[in-house]
Write a protein that holds these residues in place. Structure first.
Motif, PDB file in Angstrom:
ATOM      1  N   ASN A 231       0.806  -1.207   0.000  1.00  0.00           N
ATOM      2  CA  ASN A 231       0.000   0.000   0.000  1.00  0.00           C
ATOM      3  C   ASN A 231       0.845   1.265   0.000  1.00  0.00           C
ATOM      4  O   ASN A 231       1.941   1.304   0.557  1.00  0.00           O
ATOM      5  CB  ASN A 231      -0.908   0.012   1.234  1.00  0.00           C
ATOM      6  CG  ASN A 231      -1.736  -1.248   1.349  1.00  0.00           C
ATOM      7  OD1 ASN A 231      -2.239  -1.754   0.353  1.00  0.00           O
ATOM      8  ND2 ASN A 231      -1.846  -1.778   2.554  1.00  0.00           N
ATOM      9  N   LEU A 232       0.287   2.297  -0.606  1.00  0.00           N
ATOM     10  CA  LEU A 232       0.916   3.602  -0.533  1.00  0.00           C
ATOM     11  C   LEU A 232       0.870   4.086   0.910  1.00  0.00           C
ATOM     12  O   LEU A 232      -0.196   4.098   1.522  1.00  0.00           O
ATOM     13  CB  LEU A 232       0.166   4.579  -1.442  1.00  0.00           C
ATOM     14  CG  LEU A 232       0.838   5.901  -1.792  1.00  0.00           C
ATOM     15  CD1 LEU A 232       2.114   5.667  -2.566  1.00  0.00           C
ATOM     16  CD2 LEU A 232      -0.114   6.775  -2.580  1.00  0.00           C
ATOM     17  N   PRO A 233       2.011   4.459   1.490  1.00  0.00           N
ATOM     18  CA  PRO A 233       2.022   4.809   2.918  1.00  0.00           C
ATOM     19  C   PRO A 233       1.242   6.084   3.198  1.00  0.00           C
ATOM     20  O   PRO A 233       1.201   6.999   2.379  1.00  0.00           O
ATOM     21  CB  PRO A 233       3.513   5.006   3.216  1.00  0.00           C
ATOM     22  CG  PRO A 233       4.118   5.379   1.903  1.00  0.00           C
ATOM     23  CD  PRO A 233       3.344   4.607   0.873  1.00  0.00           C
ATOM     24  N   GLU A 234       0.619   6.115   4.377  1.00  0.00           N
ATOM     25  CA  GLU A 234      -0.083   7.329   4.786  1.00  0.00           C
ATOM     26  C   GLU A 234       0.897   8.467   5.038  1.00  0.00           C
ATOM     27  O   GLU A 234       0.615   9.628   4.763  1.00  0.00           O
ATOM     28  CB  GLU A 234      -0.907   7.063   6.041  1.00  0.00           C
ATOM     29  CG  GLU A 234      -2.106   6.149   5.814  1.00  0.00           C
ATOM     30  CD  GLU A 234      -3.104   6.737   4.842  1.00  0.00           C
ATOM     31  OE1 GLU A 234      -3.323   7.964   4.865  1.00  0.00           O
ATOM     32  OE2 GLU A 234      -3.656   5.969   4.037  1.00  0.00           O
ATOM     33  N   HIS A 248       2.937   9.744  -3.551  1.00  0.00           N
ATOM     34  CA  HIS A 248       2.345  10.126  -2.264  1.00  0.00           C
ATOM     35  C   HIS A 248       1.991  11.608  -2.263  1.00  0.00           C
ATOM     36  O   HIS A 248       0.913  12.000  -1.787  1.00  0.00           O
ATOM     37  CB  HIS A 248       3.336   9.813  -1.130  1.00  0.00           C
ATOM     38  CG  HIS A 248       2.802  10.124   0.235  1.00  0.00           C
ATOM     39  ND1 HIS A 248       2.811  11.400   0.752  1.00  0.00           N
ATOM     40  CD2 HIS A 248       2.244   9.333   1.184  1.00  0.00           C
ATOM     41  CE1 HIS A 248       2.290  11.378   1.970  1.00  0.00           C
ATOM     42  NE2 HIS A 248       1.930  10.140   2.250  1.00  0.00           N
ATOM     43  N   ASN A 249       2.880  12.423  -2.779  1.00  0.00           N
ATOM     44  CA  ASN A 249       2.665  13.867  -2.751  1.00  0.00           C
ATOM     45  C   ASN A 249       1.516  14.300  -3.650  1.00  0.00           C
ATOM     46  O   ASN A 249       1.004  15.418  -3.515  1.00  0.00           O
ATOM     47  CB  ASN A 249       3.947  14.596  -3.156  1.00  0.00           C
ATOM     48  CG  ASN A 249       5.023  14.491  -2.095  1.00  0.00           C
ATOM     49  OD1 ASN A 249       4.724  14.286  -0.926  1.00  0.00           O
ATOM     50  ND2 ASN A 249       6.282  14.607  -2.490  1.00  0.00           N
ATOM     51  N   THR A 253      -2.181  13.823  -0.555  1.00  0.00           N
ATOM     52  CA  THR A 253      -2.216  15.191  -0.047  1.00  0.00           C
ATOM     53  C   THR A 253      -3.396  15.920  -0.682  1.00  0.00           C
ATOM     54  O   THR A 253      -3.972  15.446  -1.670  1.00  0.00           O
ATOM     55  CB  THR A 253      -0.916  15.941  -0.381  1.00  0.00           C
ATOM     56  OG1 THR A 253      -0.856  16.188  -1.805  1.00  0.00           O
ATOM     57  CG2 THR A 253       0.316  15.138   0.052  1.00  0.00           C
ATOM     58  N   PRO A 254      -3.771  17.076  -0.150  1.00  0.00           N
ATOM     59  CA  PRO A 254      -4.889  17.823  -0.740  1.00  0.00           C
ATOM     60  C   PRO A 254      -4.689  18.140  -2.220  1.00  0.00           C
ATOM     61  O   PRO A 254      -5.669  18.391  -2.930  1.00  0.00           O
ATOM     62  CB  PRO A 254      -4.920  19.106   0.112  1.00  0.00           C
ATOM     63  CG  PRO A 254      -4.375  18.685   1.433  1.00  0.00           C
ATOM     64  CD  PRO A 254      -3.294  17.690   1.116  1.00  0.00           C
ATOM     65  N   SER A 264      -5.497   6.872  -3.842  1.00  0.00           N
ATOM     66  CA  SER A 264      -5.664   7.780  -2.706  1.00  0.00           C
ATOM     67  C   SER A 264      -6.193   7.051  -1.485  1.00  0.00           C
ATOM     68  O   SER A 264      -5.776   7.316  -0.364  1.00  0.00           O
ATOM     69  CB  SER A 264      -6.640   8.911  -3.062  1.00  0.00           C
ATOM     70  OG  SER A 264      -6.053   9.870  -3.888  1.00  0.00           O
ATOM     71  N   ASN A 265      -7.134   6.144  -1.713  1.00  0.00           N
ATOM     72  CA  ASN A 265      -7.872   5.619  -0.565  1.00  0.00           C
ATOM     73  C   ASN A 265      -8.423   4.227  -0.834  1.00  0.00           C
ATOM     74  O   ASN A 265      -9.562   3.926  -0.515  1.00  0.00           O
ATOM     75  CB  ASN A 265      -9.029   6.574  -0.245  1.00  0.00           C
ATOM     76  CG  ASN A 265      -9.391   6.544   1.215  1.00  0.00           C
ATOM     77  OD1 ASN A 265      -8.654   6.027   2.045  1.00  0.00           O
ATOM     78  ND2 ASN A 265     -10.536   7.098   1.540  1.00  0.00           N
ATOM     79  N   GLY A 266      -7.606   3.373  -1.430  1.00  0.00           N
ATOM     80  CA  GLY A 266      -8.088   2.030  -1.725  1.00  0.00           C
ATOM     81  C   GLY A 266      -6.949   1.095  -2.050  1.00  0.00           C
ATOM     82  O   GLY A 266      -5.796   1.382  -1.778  1.00  0.00           O
TER      83      GLY A 266
END
Length: 352
Positions: A231-234, A248-249, A253-254, A264-266
């Protein structure tokens, strides 16, 4: 160093973390002039309108899309563009930004969620397929060609990141597509089967295939596909490969986050690489000719070699544009870096 690279490849192939989201069901085949208030990662242009639309692909999957139109289109027909990508993104991110920019430049532009992702249908969720995602582009061309304000002889497509490969594949087979452009191109079949810079050995490939086969049995027993565990790290620790930090950036991020975006979220499913492992996307790249191809990549992008290698084997007419100092994700959303003026010139020249 080689081991770090291989880990990074695996990471890239299965970005995201499990989220268990459900897609919204989209039923209407006709344009809906009402706009849902929700999050986009960019501002809608003053000279552009946006409409929620949907259509079905050849496999019966409902594709959810946003149609961007120049204002005052009632009595005029336009050239049109279908746009998708990056791999693991949704239409409210880069593809929508591109569509907005191209609509400002006088095109009707359709940004769509690929099958199994975003607001498009398809079960189970968070899957990709070189075949079905190629078909998604042709289904978008179907839709555009039925619109009264679109000249169906003047339709092109843009593929971003992993959907650059899908866009080229669609153009090779679908002769209705008159011109194609890609930015930050990835050939997902190449990277999943051979790894980044083709470093994966035959032994490593065989091991991966063995693991994927075992995972299929687990999924069959459980009755549901398992998510990827890579997973992409938080949060960044500072020792990640540079391109992971760049992803990640954008996605975390916003700047580019969206709750429906897999990156982003999965998470992709654990067996998602299977259909990419032995189905090369670009076997018929030469058959795009005589229609024009524009490949755009960043000078410092880790993915640059994909565009350069395709340029070497593709037939004329073709053009390779390298953006000075740009990295891979700069071409996702930096409007002062993405050469939109070049894209405008390219499509106006060839969609006529």
């Amino acid at each position: 160093m080689k081991q770090i690279t291989i880990i990074a490849i695996t990471f890239l192939m299965t970005l995201g973390q499990v989220y268990g989201q459900k897609s919204k069901k989209v039923n209407s085949k006709k344009m809906n002039t009402t706009e849902t208030v929700e999050h986009y990662t960019f501002q809608l242009g003053d000279k552009v309108t946006r409409q929620k639309v949907s259509f079905k692909n050849r496999y019966g999957i409902t594709i959810s899309a946003d149609l961007y139109l120049p204002k005052n289109t009632e009595t005029k027909t336009f050239s049109a563009l279908a746009i998708s990508g990056p791999f693991g993104a949704v239409k409210e991110q880069s593809s929508g930004l591109y569509a907005n920019q191209m609509a400002e430049r006088g095109f009707i532009a359709l940004a769509f969620d690929p099958s199994y992702t975003g607001e498009s249908s398809g079960e189970p969720r968070n899957l990709a397929s070189p075949d079905i995602n190629t078909e998604d582009f042709s289904a978008a061309v179907d839709f555009l060609g039925l619109q009264k304000n679109v000249d169906r002889t003047k339709i092109g497509i843009i593929g971003i990141c992993g959907f650059g490969g899908m866009a080229l594949n669609a153009t090779a087979i679908d002769k209705r597509i008159k011109a194609v452009a890609t930015t930050s191109l990835y050939d997902m079949t190449r990277v999943m089967s051979k790894g980044y810079n083709d470093v994966v050995t035959l032994e490593q490939r065989m091991k991966t295939l063995e693991q994927l086969g075992q995972q299929r049995w687990k999924d069959a027993e459980n009755g549901t596909p398992a998510p990827s565990s890579n997973n992409l790290p938080e949060k960044l620790q500072g020792n990640e490969p540079q391109f992971v930090a760049e992803y990640h950036n954008y996605y975390k991020t916003p700047r580019g986050f969206h709750p429906r975006s897999i990156n982003s979220n999965g998470s992709w499913t654990a067996t998602n690489p299977l259909s990419f492992m032995n189905m090369p996307l670009l076997a018929y790249i030469k058959e795009i000719s005589p229609r024009p191809m524009l490949l755009i990549a960043g000078e410092n992008a880790h993915s640059r070699y994909f565009s350069e290698d395709i340029y070497k084997v593709a037939s004329e007419p073709k053009e390779l544009m390298i953006i000075p100092n740009a990295v891979h994700v700069d071409l996702y959303d930096k409007v002062d870096v993405v050469p939109f003026d070049k894209l405008e010139t390219f499509f106006k020249q060839h969609l006529k």
